[in-house]
Design a protein around this motif. Sequence first.
Motif, PDB file in Angstrom:
ATOM      1  N   GLN A  19       7.179   8.738 -12.251  1.00 38.36           N
ATOM      2  CA  GLN A  19       5.994   9.594 -12.324  1.00 38.36           C
ATOM      3  C   GLN A  19       4.939   8.977 -13.242  1.00 38.36           C
ATOM      4  O   GLN A  19       3.742   8.976 -12.925  1.00 38.36           O
ATOM      5  CB  GLN A  19       6.387  10.981 -12.823  1.00 38.36           C
ATOM      6  N   LYS A  20       5.379   8.444 -14.366  1.00 37.86           N
ATOM      7  CA  LYS A  20       4.438   7.810 -15.292  1.00 37.86           C
ATOM      8  C   LYS A  20       3.782   6.598 -14.650  1.00 37.86           C
ATOM      9  O   LYS A  20       2.560   6.421 -14.734  1.00 37.86           O
ATOM     10  CB  LYS A  20       5.175   7.400 -16.566  1.00 37.86           C
ATOM     11  N   PHE A  21       4.586   5.757 -13.981  1.00 35.30           N
ATOM     12  CA  PHE A  21       4.025   4.577 -13.318  1.00 35.30           C
ATOM     13  C   PHE A  21       3.047   4.970 -12.219  1.00 35.30           C
ATOM     14  O   PHE A  21       1.947   4.407 -12.117  1.00 35.30           O
ATOM     15  CB  PHE A  21       5.158   3.727 -12.730  1.00 35.30           C
ATOM     16  N   PHE A  22       3.411   5.939 -11.394  1.00 36.60           N
ATOM     17  CA  PHE A  22       2.574   6.292 -10.248  1.00 36.60           C
ATOM     18  C   PHE A  22       1.239   6.869 -10.705  1.00 36.60           C
ATOM     19  O   PHE A  22       0.190   6.552 -10.130  1.00 36.60           O
ATOM     20  CB  PHE A  22       3.313   7.298  -9.365  1.00 36.60           C
ATOM     21  N   ARG A  23       1.269   7.705 -11.722  1.00 33.25           N
ATOM     22  CA  ARG A  23       0.013   8.290 -12.206  1.00 33.25           C
ATOM     23  C   ARG A  23      -0.883   7.226 -12.834  1.00 33.25           C
ATOM     24  O   ARG A  23      -2.104   7.275 -12.695  1.00 33.25           O
ATOM     25  CB  ARG A  23       0.320   9.410 -13.199  1.00 33.25           C
ATOM     26  N   PRO A  29      -7.317   5.178 -15.870  1.00 35.42           N
ATOM     27  CA  PRO A  29      -8.658   4.578 -16.033  1.00 35.42           C
ATOM     28  C   PRO A  29      -8.588   3.059 -15.988  1.00 35.42           C
ATOM     29  O   PRO A  29      -7.761   2.439 -16.657  1.00 35.42           O
ATOM     30  CB  PRO A  29      -9.097   5.088 -17.409  1.00 35.42           C
ATOM     31  N   GLN A  30      -9.458   2.471 -15.200  1.00 43.32           N
ATOM     32  CA  GLN A  30      -9.472   1.022 -15.041  1.00 43.32           C
ATOM     33  C   GLN A  30     -10.423   0.377 -16.045  1.00 43.32           C
ATOM     34  O   GLN A  30     -11.374   1.000 -16.527  1.00 43.32           O
ATOM     35  CB  GLN A  30      -9.898   0.657 -13.617  1.00 43.32           C
ATOM     36  N   ALA A  31     -10.145  -0.865 -16.339  1.00 43.48           N
ATOM     37  CA  ALA A  31     -11.017  -1.619 -17.239  1.00 43.48           C
ATOM     38  C   ALA A  31     -12.366  -1.845 -16.564  1.00 43.48           C
ATOM     39  O   ALA A  31     -12.426  -2.137 -15.368  1.00 43.48           O
ATOM     40  CB  ALA A  31     -10.369  -2.954 -17.595  1.00 43.48           C
ATOM     41  N   PRO A  32     -13.466  -1.697 -17.297  1.00 42.40           N
ATOM     42  CA  PRO A  32     -14.791  -1.899 -16.686  1.00 42.40           C
ATOM     43  C   PRO A  32     -14.996  -3.359 -16.292  1.00 42.40           C
ATOM     44  O   PRO A  32     -14.840  -4.265 -17.110  1.00 42.40           O
ATOM     45  CB  PRO A  32     -15.757  -1.461 -17.787  1.00 42.40           C
ATOM     46  N   VAL A  33     -15.325  -3.560 -15.032  1.00 40.34           N
ATOM     47  CA  VAL A  33     -15.530  -4.909 -14.507  1.00 40.34           C
ATOM     48  C   VAL A  33     -16.955  -5.083 -13.996  1.00 40.34           C
ATOM     49  O   VAL A  33     -17.616  -6.088 -14.289  1.00 40.34           O
ATOM     50  CB  VAL A  33     -14.520  -5.211 -13.377  1.00 40.34           C
ATOM     51  N   GLY A  73      -8.231  -9.361  -9.753  1.00 39.83           N
ATOM     52  CA  GLY A  73      -8.629  -9.227 -11.151  1.00 39.83           C
ATOM     53  C   GLY A  73      -9.514  -8.035 -11.437  1.00 39.83           C
ATOM     54  O   GLY A  73     -10.371  -8.100 -12.323  1.00 39.83           O
ATOM     55  N   GLY A  74      -9.337  -6.949 -10.707  1.00 39.76           N
ATOM     56  CA  GLY A  74     -10.146  -5.753 -10.926  1.00 39.76           C
ATOM     57  C   GLY A  74     -11.412  -5.700 -10.096  1.00 39.76           C
ATOM     58  O   GLY A  74     -12.114  -4.684 -10.105  1.00 39.76           O
ATOM     59  N   GLU A  75     -11.730  -6.765  -9.391  1.00 39.81           N
ATOM     60  CA  GLU A  75     -12.925  -6.763  -8.550  1.00 39.81           C
ATOM     61  C   GLU A  75     -12.620  -6.155  -7.195  1.00 39.81           C
ATOM     62  O   GLU A  75     -11.469  -6.128  -6.743  1.00 39.81           O
ATOM     63  CB  GLU A  75     -13.456  -8.185  -8.372  1.00 39.81           C
ATOM     64  N   ALA A  76     -13.666  -5.675  -6.537  1.00 42.05           N
ATOM     65  CA  ALA A  76     -13.542  -5.094  -5.202  1.00 42.05           C
ATOM     66  C   ALA A  76     -14.933  -5.061  -4.579  1.00 42.05           C
ATOM     67  O   ALA A  76     -15.898  -5.608  -5.137  1.00 42.05           O
ATOM     68  CB  ALA A  76     -12.920  -3.700  -5.265  1.00 42.05           C
ATOM     69  N   LEU A  77     -15.029  -4.428  -3.422  1.00 40.98           N
ATOM     70  CA  LEU A  77     -16.319  -4.306  -2.759  1.00 40.98           C
ATOM     71  C   LEU A  77     -17.140  -3.213  -3.437  1.00 40.98           C
ATOM     72  O   LEU A  77     -16.637  -2.118  -3.697  1.00 40.98           O
ATOM     73  CB  LEU A  77     -16.142  -3.961  -1.279  1.00 40.98           C
ATOM     74  N   VAL A  78     -18.384  -3.533  -3.713  1.00 38.44           N
ATOM     75  CA  VAL A  78     -19.312  -2.567  -4.305  1.00 38.44           C
ATOM     76  C   VAL A  78     -20.314  -2.171  -3.229  1.00 38.44           C
ATOM     77  O   VAL A  78     -20.975  -3.028  -2.634  1.00 38.44           O
ATOM     78  CB  VAL A  78     -20.034  -3.152  -5.530  1.00 38.44           C
ATOM     79  N   LEU A 136       2.527  -9.142 -16.621  1.00 39.14           N
ATOM     80  CA  LEU A 136       3.298  -8.209 -17.444  1.00 39.14           C
ATOM     81  C   LEU A 136       2.419  -7.427 -18.414  1.00 39.14           C
ATOM     82  O   LEU A 136       2.715  -6.263 -18.718  1.00 39.14           O
ATOM     83  CB  LEU A 136       4.380  -8.974 -18.214  1.00 39.14           C
ATOM     84  N   GLU A 137       1.356  -8.028 -18.909  1.00 34.38           N
ATOM     85  CA  GLU A 137       0.520  -7.367 -19.906  1.00 34.38           C
ATOM     86  C   GLU A 137      -0.611  -6.546 -19.293  1.00 34.38           C
ATOM     87  O   GLU A 137      -1.280  -5.807 -20.015  1.00 34.38           O
ATOM     88  CB  GLU A 137      -0.066  -8.412 -20.858  1.00 34.38           C
ATOM     89  N   THR A 138      -0.825  -6.662 -17.999  1.00 32.86           N
ATOM     90  CA  THR A 138      -1.899  -5.914 -17.346  1.00 32.86           C
ATOM     91  C   THR A 138      -1.356  -4.587 -16.832  1.00 32.86           C
ATOM     92  O   THR A 138      -0.327  -4.564 -16.150  1.00 32.86           O
ATOM     93  CB  THR A 138      -2.489  -6.719 -16.180  1.00 32.86           C
ATOM     94  N   PRO A 139      -1.999  -3.470 -17.139  1.00 33.71           N
ATOM     95  CA  PRO A 139      -1.516  -2.173 -16.636  1.00 33.71           C
ATOM     96  C   PRO A 139      -1.631  -2.097 -15.121  1.00 33.71           C
ATOM     97  O   PRO A 139      -2.431  -2.812 -14.502  1.00 33.71           O
ATOM     98  CB  PRO A 139      -2.428  -1.157 -17.335  1.00 33.71           C
ATOM     99  N   PRO A 140      -0.842  -1.230 -14.492  1.00 31.95           N
ATOM    100  CA  PRO A 140      -0.825  -1.191 -13.017  1.00 31.95           C
ATOM    101  C   PRO A 140      -2.158  -0.795 -12.404  1.00 31.95           C
ATOM    102  O   PRO A 140      -2.482  -1.248 -11.309  1.00 31.95           O
ATOM    103  CB  PRO A 140       0.273  -0.167 -12.709  1.00 31.95           C
ATOM    104  N   GLN A 141      -2.947   0.037 -13.076  1.00 30.43           N
ATOM    105  CA  GLN A 141      -4.224   0.440 -12.485  1.00 30.43           C
ATOM    106  C   GLN A 141      -5.221  -0.706 -12.434  1.00 30.43           C
ATOM    107  O   GLN A 141      -6.180  -0.667 -11.647  1.00 30.43           O
ATOM    108  CB  GLN A 141      -4.833   1.624 -13.249  1.00 30.43           C
TER     109      GLN A 141
END
Length: 264
Positions: A19-23, A29-33, A73-78, A136-141
């Motif tokens: 549950q913790k992982f899925f949430r 909250p994602q890192a601002p990219v 790396g957190g990027e996507a379509l804007v 390993l150090e990057t959160p799943p979101q």
Amino acid sequence: MSGFKTRITILNRLPDCYQKFFREWKYGPQAPVHYIPEEGKWKRNPETGEVKIIQNKPIPLTYPKEFDDGLWGGEALVRGFQKRKQLQRRVPHFWFPSLIKSVLHSEILDKRMEITVTHRTLRLVDQHYGLDSYILETPPQDLKSNLGIKLKRSLLLALAKQDFLPNNPAKREELLQKYQKHIIPLEEAEWYGLTLAEALEKLGKVEQPKVQGPAINQPLKIKFREEFIQQLKAEQEENQPPPPPSSKPSWASSLNPFKFNKSV
């Protein structure tokens, strides 16, 4: 809203670690990219002196199906609008990340993988001094993609089982010391990185009764229907009239000349 409630209800059946992982994966909250967050709550316009509230609202992103096959790396379509000429209206526009294919090495899995990445991903890998540390150090979101989550699951399982690099135990001990803070219990590692469908399938196997036979959690309507059918059959047999008594043919019937003889 009803779908969200159903999902939360399903999650409550799963272990707390999942549950913790899925949430975190879906709603964290994602890192601002694509924007630079501002500090504080208020800001003043130096020219007009007008005071405005600071709103660090994330830019909505669009994730195509190819996103799950790489590490962006957190990027996507804007998706937004662009005014190409001064005297014309703005038009819809998509900003795409620059994608490249690169070969990355995992020292825990001892593999080289060709992965679709962005330039930001390569910078993050360099900042973490390796692919394994970055994963390993990057959160799943922030990993977000299925490939990134599955890679992290494989690394956590390898660290929990401590069975990687069987032909090089010295290197294995060195890596265990290096990534000691990322080692979690095996029970948690087995649940980490599963999709909701995979987690429910795993839960069904865990809760499946050991004995073979009909399902214990059979709906009552099926049980009542079978009992009702058996009751109707029993009543039908009781109310069925008895068959008429069979009469033996007399000797005179054998002398009937108009009776059809089957032996002929």
